[in-house]
Design a protein around this motif. Structure first.
Motif, short mmCIF file in Angstrom:
data_model
loop_
_atom_site.label_atom_id
_atom_site.label_comp_id
_atom_site.label_asym_id
_atom_site.label_seq_id
_atom_site.Cartn_x
_atom_site.Cartn_y
_atom_site.Cartn_z
N GLY A 148 0.81 -1.21 0.00
CA GLY A 148 0.00 0.00 0.00
C GLY A 148 0.84 1.25 0.00
N GLU A 149 1.07 1.84 -1.18
CA GLU A 149 1.79 3.12 -1.24
C GLU A 149 0.96 4.16 -0.49
N THR A 150 1.54 4.79 0.53
CA THR A 150 0.79 5.70 1.38
C THR A 150 1.52 7.02 1.54
N ASN A 151 0.76 8.09 1.44
CA ASN A 151 1.29 9.42 1.73
C ASN A 151 0.59 9.88 2.99
N LYS A 152 1.18 9.61 4.14
CA LYS A 152 0.50 9.79 5.41
C LYS A 152 0.28 11.27 5.72
N ALA A 153 -0.89 11.54 6.26
CA ALA A 153 -1.23 12.90 6.67
C ALA A 153 -1.01 13.04 8.17
N THR A 154 -0.37 14.11 8.55
CA THR A 154 -0.25 14.47 9.95
C THR A 154 -0.78 15.89 10.10
N GLY A 511 0.52 9.33 -11.84
CA GLY A 511 1.14 10.11 -10.77
C GLY A 511 1.30 9.36 -9.46
N ARG A 512 1.28 10.14 -8.39
CA ARG A 512 1.54 9.61 -7.05
C ARG A 512 0.41 9.99 -6.11
N CYS A 513 0.35 9.29 -4.97
CA CYS A 513 -0.70 9.55 -3.98
C CYS A 513 -0.59 10.95 -3.40
N PRO A 514 -1.70 11.67 -3.30
CA PRO A 514 -1.68 12.92 -2.53
C PRO A 514 -1.76 12.62 -1.04
N LEU A 515 -1.70 13.67 -0.27
CA LEU A 515 -1.68 13.57 1.19
C LEU A 515 -2.86 12.75 1.71
N GLY A 516 -2.57 11.86 2.66
CA GLY A 516 -3.63 11.11 3.32
C GLY A 516 -4.26 10.03 2.48
N THR A 517 -3.57 9.58 1.44
CA THR A 517 -4.15 8.60 0.52
C THR A 517 -3.31 7.33 0.51
N ALA A 571 8.92 1.31 -10.34
CA ALA A 571 9.86 1.20 -9.22
C ALA A 571 10.01 2.50 -8.45
N ALA A 572 9.62 3.64 -9.06
CA ALA A 572 9.71 4.93 -8.38
C ALA A 572 8.41 5.29 -7.67
N GLY A 573 7.39 4.42 -7.73
CA GLY A 573 6.14 4.67 -7.04
C GLY A 573 5.09 5.39 -7.85
N ARG A 574 5.31 5.57 -9.16
CA ARG A 574 4.31 6.20 -10.02
C ARG A 574 3.28 5.17 -10.46
N LEU A 575 2.02 5.59 -10.51
CA LEU A 575 0.92 4.71 -10.90
C LEU A 575 0.68 4.79 -12.41
#
Length: 688
Positions: A148-154, A511-517, A571-575
């Motif tokens: 699960g590629e995750t862009n964690k939100a804090t 692209g890549r996951c935005p924040l919190g996704t 490999a760089a995490g792009r969808l």
């Protein structure tokens, strides 16, 4: 070893002929080597020679570069040596040496120019990681380190993004207090967003269409009156109202008024047939329908005891207008409701009758931060909204616009040159559009595009359907690196966003996951696929929809929902999107998706547009059929197209049927209606 040649090796737990499945397929390199973003073979291997193609490399440090390459040594299962074209003395050798126990030594030697020594160091360091990814992929095992590629939100990251965008900023204490009070009372609803903006910047421009101009104060006052007028017509909390409008100020005022009443809003696609409108209204049973006069007859023919209101009068429809209701209604401010009104967006209906999808109410400013994390909009920006407001992307433009206290310029009926004129005259900072609109802009003659000063335009945000790689590159070469590709759906809201750097590196990426996704690629058993593998795309975020109004629901896995598409992560995490899950066909036992074929077709000179569908085949079960729109003056032949696809894709991906057509059927948001391509009545100029 020579001083300027770097060597590295690692062990892969599979025999050389199996490892060659990847090593001998350069199109797959980007799935295993982070520095390689794209590779395309233009000439496949032939008798006595290796393949030729192009490769794009994105070093960890330093600028991206693209080069032609050729395999000067090509021994399947054993050894490949790639050289640059023209040969400037740089090369990469990959040798597969058999080891005991059915294993392989992956022996890599390379010589690159001094300018790219940092790249050499990086690749040397990562050969063991490469071998690990190959091992996992060939064994069919997923990598637990990348589940699960995750862009964690804090809270800190969210606040930082909102501060950077100016959503949170210093101001007069009394205005800040009113702004915060509005959000506290109404939440992150349409009503709360516009109330908060009116409290903070009451006299700033909010809405601008071809007939009217509204400040935030005026939107607040007019929506108060409209809410009261609808209440007098019997609309109460939890009721439903339907909107069938093009983009204009009255539509947004109707949004805000319904939100203040706690009523649900059904967004009717302006391209729906009369029969579909009748079906949708019969299922959802609204208390009122607000529609532009051009749709008055469609609404009039729908039976039902509901109020009918005109939002854009240009004919004598016989219904009261929004302006008349506002003028006659009291100015009392409605009180906050217990349950915020919901938005019901219709699915695009490209494969059947559209379904109503209940959109959730944003849980706070984190929703805005998620988009602003990847698209650098700023408070007070001027946004030109060409994407229809009934579409998820137009709706997103309105919602992010109100968070930014942005001025929205609204286009009722899209015209490519008029769009450029509006950007130039109003000095718009951003354009929200769907890909077919951008295509129409690019179709304008260069002398027409050159008439308009577009220097204010920082962002062109696109969503709704795929854009081909050649088109993405051509658009940015023309207008600069301003393009952002938003991938999502009515059901999952957003999954990923590609910024200009992503699109330069890999033009077809989502692209890549935005924040919190959170994003995961899962197999049929809902388990993560191995590195580089394809599977169904599942998404987790705070804005997953609440279900279809019919009661059905997409597939779920834990806290994630299926987007309906199949794809993979590089490999760089792009969808990357391979295609719709429901478009996959099985031809001769092979799984085939139309999308890679479509991408290859539109890269062919002479092809303006293309769509590929699966059709029944007595021998193979199914086969691909291509519908091709030639460019003006182009001379195309079906056999040439088949040969071109065969050079780039597998044999089973070659379309057996090729139809040349003047255009492709599209809905109001520009998506191709592939179900109509199965209809024998769709105009084909020739078949080969």
């Amino acid at each position: 070893m020579r001083d300027d040649v770097v060597e590295a090796s690692a062990v892969v737990g599979h025999p050389p002929d199996v490892v060659w499945q990847i090593v001998g397929s350069p199109e797959w390199y980007s799935r295993f080597v982070p520095e390689i973003s794209w590779c395309e073979i233009q000439e496949p291997a032939g008798r006595g020679r290796g393949p030729k193609g192009s490769i794009r490399i994105v070093p960890a440090r330093g600028p991206m570069f693209e080069t032609q390459m050729q395999a000067v040594v090509y021994r399947p299962g054993e050894h490949v040596v790639w050289c640059g074209v023209p040969d400037e003395g740089t090369w990469v050798s990959i040798e597969l040496r058999p080891l005991a126990g059915g294993k392989t030594e992956l022996f890599v030697r390379m010589m690159l120019p001094p300018a790219h020594l940092d790249l050499v160091s990086s690749i040397k360091k990562d050969v063991r990681a490469l071998a690990r990814r190959l091992d996992l992929h060939l064994a069919g095992e997923h990598d637990p380190e990348t589940d699960g590629e995750t862009n964690k939100a804090t809270k800190l990251r969210t606040t930082s993004i909102l501060l950077r965008a100016g959503v949170l900023s210093a101001g007069r204490p009394d205005k800040l207090a009113r702004q915060l009070n509005s959000l506290a009372q109404w939440g992150a609803t349409v009503a709360g967003g516009y109330q908060a903006a009116a409290a903070r910047v009451p006299d700033e421009p909010a809405l601008h269409d071809e007939r009217s101009f509204r400040t935030f104060r005026q939107v607040q006052e007019r929506s108060d009156r409209l809410a009261n007028a609808l209440s007098e017509l019997g609309v109460v909390e939890r009721d439903r109202i339907a909107l069938m409008c093009r983009n204009h100020a009255a539509m947004i005022e109707s949004f805000v008024a319904a939100s203040k009443l706690g009523a649900d809003v059904i967004l009717l696609n302006t391209g729906l047939s009369a029969a579909s409108v009748k079906d949708v209204l019969a299922e959802h049973r609204p208390s009122a329908v607000l529609a532009d006069d051009e749709f008055a007859q469609t609404i009039a023919n729908v039976p039902g005891d509901f109020a009918r209101i005109s939002t854009w009068p240009d004919a004598d429809a016989g219904y009261p207008t929004v302006d008349e209701l506002i003028q006659a209604a009291p100015a009392d401010r409605p009180k906050p409701v217990e349950r915020p009104g919901r938005l019901i967006v219709l699915t695009s209906g490209t494969t059947g009758t559209p379904k109503g999808a209940r959109r959730p109410t944003p849980k706070g400013m984190g929703t805005a931060a998620a988009i602003l994390d990847r698209i650098p909009l700023r408070a007070g920006d001027r946004l030109l909204v060409a994407a229809p407001l009934f579409h998820t992307w137009g709706l997103a433009a309105m919602q992010i616009g109100m968070a930014l206290r942005a001025s929205l310029a609204l286009i009722r009926k899209f015209d490519a040159e008029e769009t450029l004129r509006t950007i130039a005259e109003q000095k718009c900072d951003a354009l929200f559009a769907v890909p077919i609109m951008l295509q129409r802009i690019m179709d304008l003659p260069e002398r027409v595009r050159a008439r308009y000063d577009l220097s204010s335009l920082r962002i062109v945000a696109s969503s709704g359907s795929a854009m081909s790689g050649p088109f993405v590159t051509s658009f940015m070469d023309t207008f600069g690196d301003v393009l952002y590709n938003f991938y999502g759906s009515t059901e999952v809201s957003w999954a990923s966003i590609a910024d200009p750097a992503d699109l330069r590196a890999a033009p077809t990426t989502a692209g890549r996951c935005p924040l919190g996704t959170r994003l995961a690629i899962l197999d049929e058993d809902r388990k993560p696929v191995p590195p580089g593998g394809e599977g169904q795309i599942f998404v987790g975020n705070d804005m997953l929809f609440e279900g279809y109004t019919s009661g059905t629901d997409p597939a779920r896995a834990a806290d994630m929902m299926a987007s309906g598409d199949v794809g993979y992560l590089d490999a760089a995490g792009r969808l990357f999107i391979t295609g719709r899950a429901d478009e996959m066909i099985v031809s001769g036992g092979e799984n085939v998706f139309p999308r890679p074929v479509e991408e290859a077709l539109v890269a062919l000179p002479g092809v303006h547009d293309a769509a590929v569908v699966g059709v029944a085949d007595a021998e193979w079960g199914q086969r691909l059929a291509a519908y091709v729109v030639p460019r003006r003056g182009a001379s195309l032949h079906a056999e040439d197209i088949r040969q071109y696809i065969h050079q780039r894709l597998a044999r089973f991906a070659v379309p057996r049927d090729v139809y040349f057509v003047p255009d492709l059927p599209r809905n109001a948001t520009g998506k191709i209606l592939k179900r109509l391509l199965h209809d024998d009545t769709w105009p084909a100029t020739s078949e080969y």
